[in-house]
Design a protein around this motif. Structure first.
Motif, short mmCIF file in Angstrom:
data_model
loop_
_atom_site.label_atom_id
_atom_site.label_comp_id
_atom_site.label_asym_id
_atom_site.label_seq_id
_atom_site.Cartn_x
_atom_site.Cartn_y
_atom_site.Cartn_z
N PRO A 1 0.80 -1.22 0.00
CA PRO A 1 0.00 0.00 0.00
C PRO A 1 0.84 1.28 0.00
O PRO A 1 0.30 2.37 -0.06
CB PRO A 1 -0.80 -0.11 1.31
CG PRO A 1 0.09 -0.89 2.21
CD PRO A 1 0.82 -1.87 1.32
N TRP A 2 2.15 1.15 0.06
CA TRP A 2 3.05 2.31 0.17
C TRP A 2 3.55 2.76 -1.20
O TRP A 2 3.89 1.95 -2.04
CB TRP A 2 4.25 1.97 1.05
CG TRP A 2 3.85 1.57 2.43
CD1 TRP A 2 3.72 0.30 2.90
CD2 TRP A 2 3.50 2.43 3.51
NE1 TRP A 2 3.32 0.32 4.21
CE2 TRP A 2 3.18 1.62 4.61
CE3 TRP A 2 3.44 3.82 3.64
CZ2 TRP A 2 2.80 2.15 5.84
CZ3 TRP A 2 3.06 4.34 4.87
CH2 TRP A 2 2.75 3.51 5.94
N LYS A 3 3.60 4.07 -1.37
CA LYS A 3 4.08 4.64 -2.63
C LYS A 3 5.04 5.78 -2.31
O LYS A 3 4.86 6.51 -1.34
CB LYS A 3 2.89 5.18 -3.42
CG LYS A 3 3.26 5.71 -4.80
CD LYS A 3 2.07 6.32 -5.50
CE LYS A 3 1.04 5.28 -5.83
NZ LYS A 3 -0.07 5.77 -6.62
N ASP B 1 -5.28 0.36 2.73
CA ASP B 1 -4.76 -0.79 3.47
C ASP B 1 -4.21 -1.81 2.47
O ASP B 1 -4.12 -1.54 1.27
CB ASP B 1 -5.84 -1.40 4.37
CG ASP B 1 -7.04 -1.93 3.61
OD1 ASP B 1 -6.95 -2.17 2.39
OD2 ASP B 1 -8.10 -2.14 4.24
N ASP B 2 -3.82 -2.99 2.98
CA ASP B 2 -3.20 -4.00 2.11
C ASP B 2 -4.14 -4.55 1.04
O ASP B 2 -3.68 -5.10 0.04
CB ASP B 2 -2.67 -5.18 2.96
CG ASP B 2 -1.38 -4.82 3.67
OD1 ASP B 2 -0.70 -3.88 3.24
OD2 ASP B 2 -1.06 -5.49 4.67
N THR B 3 -5.45 -4.40 1.24
CA THR B 3 -6.40 -4.89 0.23
C THR B 3 -6.66 -3.84 -0.85
O THR B 3 -7.38 -4.12 -1.80
CB THR B 3 -7.74 -5.28 0.89
OG1 THR B 3 -8.36 -4.09 1.40
CG2 THR B 3 -7.55 -6.31 1.99
N THR C 1 -3.76 10.38 5.74
CA THR C 1 -2.71 9.73 4.98
C THR C 1 -1.65 9.27 5.97
O THR C 1 -1.33 10.00 6.91
CB THR C 1 -2.09 10.72 3.98
OG1 THR C 1 -3.11 11.17 3.09
CG2 THR C 1 -0.97 10.09 3.19
N LEU C 2 -1.12 8.07 5.76
CA LEU C 2 0.01 7.61 6.56
C LEU C 2 1.30 7.95 5.82
O LEU C 2 1.39 7.73 4.62
CB LEU C 2 -0.06 6.10 6.79
CG LEU C 2 -1.24 5.60 7.62
CD1 LEU C 2 -1.19 4.07 7.71
CD2 LEU C 2 -1.22 6.21 9.01
N PRO D 1 5.99 -1.90 6.05
CA PRO D 1 4.94 -2.42 6.94
C PRO D 1 3.64 -2.77 6.20
O PRO D 1 3.31 -2.17 5.19
CB PRO D 1 4.70 -1.27 7.92
CG PRO D 1 5.88 -0.38 7.79
CD PRO D 1 6.42 -0.58 6.43
N LYS D 2 2.94 -3.72 6.77
CA LYS D 2 1.62 -4.11 6.27
C LYS D 2 0.57 -3.29 7.02
O LYS D 2 0.75 -2.94 8.18
CB LYS D 2 1.35 -5.60 6.53
CG LYS D 2 2.40 -6.53 5.97
CD LYS D 2 2.29 -6.61 4.49
CE LYS D 2 3.30 -7.61 3.94
NZ LYS D 2 3.57 -7.42 2.55
N ILE D 3 -0.52 -2.98 6.32
CA ILE D 3 -1.62 -2.21 6.92
C ILE D 3 -2.88 -3.07 6.83
O ILE D 3 -3.41 -3.28 5.75
CB ILE D 3 -1.83 -0.86 6.19
CG1 ILE D 3 -0.54 -0.05 6.18
CG2 ILE D 3 -2.97 -0.09 6.86
CD1 ILE D 3 -0.60 1.19 5.30
N LYS D 4 -3.34 -3.56 7.98
CA LYS D 4 -4.50 -4.46 8.01
C LYS D 4 -5.67 -3.81 8.75
O LYS D 4 -5.50 -3.29 9.85
CB LYS D 4 -4.10 -5.76 8.72
CG LYS D 4 -5.21 -6.75 8.81
CD LYS D 4 -4.80 -7.98 9.58
CE LYS D 4 -5.99 -8.91 9.73
NZ LYS D 4 -5.73 -10.00 10.65
#
Length: 190
Positions: free
Chosen positions: A40-42, A81-83, A162-163, A183-186
């Motif tokens: 999910p990170w850019k 998130d990751d989805t 925004t993270l 990191p994963k975002i769930k």
């Protein structure tokens, strides 16, 4: 004469509409040639570099970000998130990660309205120096509108956010496989 003028105005209107739409999409989502994505990170390749392209510059101006030099800090941004679902202000998320290849890093919540004062806890950021870890060095941060304990960030529940993950003095190697897993975002609940 009037027919030619109408055709010209129609073409001008279509051209401006298409140009505005594509510029907005490029600024908001980036292009493969100016961004790097992991989960999910850019990140935008030119953030903090003297060779800043106009789309990255517009992104920085719109969001009021003032980045450090690209030789010092690498910025990763996530609004999903990751989805691939958009982060929702009333949901609780768990951001899980392992040790990142950087001397120091931080994870921050940026609200959509920078003029707002924020919540009563003022816990919008956490970094590698003050985060609690498990025995293997892994960590997790709860992001929730409810005030949490431990590694917790609390955005305002009525604003989108925004993270931003900042890697300071990171080991160079974006896109060449040397970057540690981000990191994963769930989503935990809504």
């Amino acid at each position: 004469m009037i027919k030619k003028l109408l055709i010209f105005l129609l073409c001008l209107g279509i051209g401006l509409s298409v140009g505005t739409f594509t510029a907005f999409q490029t600024i908001t989502h980036g292009l493969a040639s100016i961004t790097y994505k992991q989960g999910p990170w850019k990140t935008w390749h030119n953030i903090g570099k003297p060779s800043l392209d106009p789309y990255t510059h517009a992104k920085l101006v719109i969001h009021r970000w003032l980045p450090s030099s690209a030789f010092e800090t690498l910025y990763f941004i996530s609004q999903e998130d990751d989805t691939g679902a958009r982060l929702k202000p009333k949901c609780t998320y768990l951001v899980k990660g392992e040790e990142l290849r950087s001397h120091i890093w931080s994870l921050s919540v940026y609200q959509s309205d920078p003029e707002r004062k924020g919540n009563e806890t003022h816990n919008f950021s956490i970094n590698s120096e003050n985060i609690l870890r498990d025995r293997s060095g892994n960590w997790q941060v709860q992001i929730s509108p409810a005030i949490g304990t431990g590694n917790a960030l609390t955005p305002e529940s009525d604003q989108t956010y925004t993270l931003i993950l900042r890697l300071h003095s990171y080991e160079h190697g974006i896109g060449d496989g040397n970057l540690s897993p981000l990191p994963k975002i769930k989503k935990v609940s809504c």
